[in-house]
Motif scaffolding. Structure first.
Motif, PDB file in Angstrom:
ATOM      1  N   SER A   9       0.830  -1.209   0.000  1.00  0.00           N
ATOM      2  CA  SER A   9       0.000   0.000   0.000  1.00  0.00           C
ATOM      3  C   SER A   9       0.861   1.253   0.000  1.00  0.00           C
ATOM      4  O   SER A   9       0.591   2.217  -0.719  1.00  0.00           O
ATOM      5  N   ILE A  10       1.938   1.237   0.823  1.00  0.00           N
ATOM      6  CA  ILE A  10       2.847   2.387   0.868  1.00  0.00           C
ATOM      7  C   ILE A  10       3.539   2.576  -0.475  1.00  0.00           C
ATOM      8  O   ILE A  10       3.692   3.706  -0.965  1.00  0.00           O
ATOM      9  N   ALA A  11       3.952   1.476  -1.112  1.00  0.00           N
ATOM     10  CA  ALA A  11       4.632   1.574  -2.405  1.00  0.00           C
ATOM     11  C   ALA A  11       3.704   2.162  -3.467  1.00  0.00           C
ATOM     12  O   ALA A  11       4.105   3.023  -4.266  1.00  0.00           O
ATOM     13  N   VAL A  12       2.450   1.715  -3.492  1.00  0.00           N
ATOM     14  CA  VAL A  12       1.495   2.249  -4.464  1.00  0.00           C
ATOM     15  C   VAL A  12       1.225   3.722  -4.198  1.00  0.00           C
ATOM     16  O   VAL A  12       1.150   4.541  -5.123  1.00  0.00           O
ATOM     17  N   PHE A  13       1.124   4.097  -2.922  1.00  0.00           N
ATOM     18  CA  PHE A  13       0.895   5.491  -2.574  1.00  0.00           C
ATOM     19  C   PHE A  13       2.060   6.365  -3.033  1.00  0.00           C
ATOM     20  O   PHE A  13       1.857   7.444  -3.611  1.00  0.00           O
ATOM     21  N   LEU A  14       3.292   5.917  -2.792  1.00  0.00           N
ATOM     22  CA  LEU A  14       4.454   6.684  -3.227  1.00  0.00           C
ATOM     23  C   LEU A  14       4.520   6.794  -4.741  1.00  0.00           C
ATOM     24  O   LEU A  14       4.949   7.819  -5.285  1.00  0.00           O
ATOM     25  N   LYS A  15       4.090   5.739  -5.409  1.00  0.00           N
ATOM     26  CA  LYS A  15       4.073   5.788  -6.877  1.00  0.00           C
ATOM     27  C   LYS A  15       3.144   6.893  -7.359  1.00  0.00           C
ATOM     28  O   LYS A  15       3.476   7.660  -8.275  1.00  0.00           O
ATOM     29  N   PHE A  16       1.970   6.996  -6.747  1.00  0.00           N
ATOM     30  CA  PHE A  16       1.027   8.030  -7.137  1.00  0.00           C
ATOM     31  C   PHE A  16       1.552   9.434  -6.823  1.00  0.00           C
ATOM     32  O   PHE A  16       1.300  10.377  -7.563  1.00  0.00           O
ATOM     33  N   MET A  17       2.272   9.556  -5.716  1.00  0.00           N
ATOM     34  CA  MET A  17       2.738  10.869  -5.281  1.00  0.00           C
ATOM     35  C   MET A  17       3.977  11.337  -6.035  1.00  0.00           C
ATOM     36  O   MET A  17       4.153  12.530  -6.276  1.00  0.00           O
ATOM     37  N   ILE A  18       4.863  10.403  -6.407  1.00  0.00           N
ATOM     38  CA  ILE A  18       6.167  10.781  -6.974  1.00  0.00           C
ATOM     39  C   ILE A  18       6.141  10.766  -8.502  1.00  0.00           C
ATOM     40  O   ILE A  18       6.583  11.715  -9.148  1.00  0.00           O
ATOM     41  N   MET A  19       5.629   9.702  -9.086  1.00  0.00           N
ATOM     42  CA  MET A  19       5.664   9.571 -10.542  1.00  0.00           C
ATOM     43  C   MET A  19       4.708  10.562 -11.184  1.00  0.00           C
ATOM     44  O   MET A  19       3.610  10.810 -10.679  1.00  0.00           O
TER      45      MET A  19
END
Length: 220
Positions: A9-19
């Motif tokens: 969940s954290i990885a998907v969230f960071l993907k949305f925020m950074i990419m």
């Protein structure tokens, strides 16, 4: 396993925020201009509803029809309510009917010019339904039902849905009327007709729902 879910969940969230969002690279103004150019109407919202997302709009109209039919079906076996709650004092009646007049005028204007300015068929139908509701809480329920039957509103409601579906299918297969001059009242091809049909459908459907709830619940 729980920690694996949390990490994912954290990885998907960071993907949305950074990419970056690739769709955001196109300027919003360019999207609006493209919709206006393709639809032939200044109101880009109408262009999206009745052209880019017309498939969704067809089922929105059908869902509204099913909702009205469902309310009538579910309440058909109940006993009519004997007491109807309405406005009885004269100031409230005058204000409600004044509001109904204004709402009806706004509804007609939105239905006719919804493809040119903010508004459209759904907003026009809501305004029309509001006008009918304001009249209903200040008038005899028998009188409202008699008018509904006399003008065959139920038939016109179903006819408007059928015509809307037919015109929508023709539009989806590629048949379009000439767009005309951008900003003119008669422009946008079939969109003004779709606006008017949706307005009729929503207003008459609201009328049917109002009569149902007044009859079986005694109030709106």
């Amino acid at each position: 396993m729980k920690w694996l879910y949390i990490a994912a969940s954290i990885a998907v969230f960071l993907k949305f925020m950074i990419m970056p969002n690739l769709a955001a690279e196109v300027a919003d103004l360019e999207i609006v201009e493209m919709v206006v150019k393709e639809s032939g109407v200044p109101n880009a919202v109408s262009g999206i509803i009745f052209r880019n997302r017309l498939y969704d709009t067809i089922f929105e109209v059908i869902v509204f029809t099913i909702a009205i039919m469902g309310a009538q079906y579910l309440l058909a076996n109940e006993q009519p309510f004997h007491r109807i709650y309405q406005f009885t004092d004269q100031p409230s009646i005058v204000l409600a009917r004044l509001g109904a007049t204004i709402a009806a005028i706004v509804g007609v204007e939105l239905a006719i010019r919804g493809h040119l300015s903010p508004g459209g068929g759904f907003a026009a139908g809501v305004a029309g339904g509001t006008a009918i509701g304001l009249v209903a809480i200040t008038s005899s329920s028998e009188w409202m039902a008699a008018i509904y039957q006399r003008w065959r509103a139920a038939i016109w409601e179903k006819v408007s849905v059928l015509i809307f579906v037919v015109l929508s299918v023709l539009t989806l297969v590629g048949f379009e009327l000439p767009h005309g001059e951008l900003g003119a009242l008669v422009s946008g091809g079939v969109m003004p007709l779709l606006n008017i049909l949706v307005a009729i459908k929503v207003a008459l459907g609201s009328w049917a729902a109002i009569l149902i709830f007044i009859r079986y619940r005694g109030l709106l």
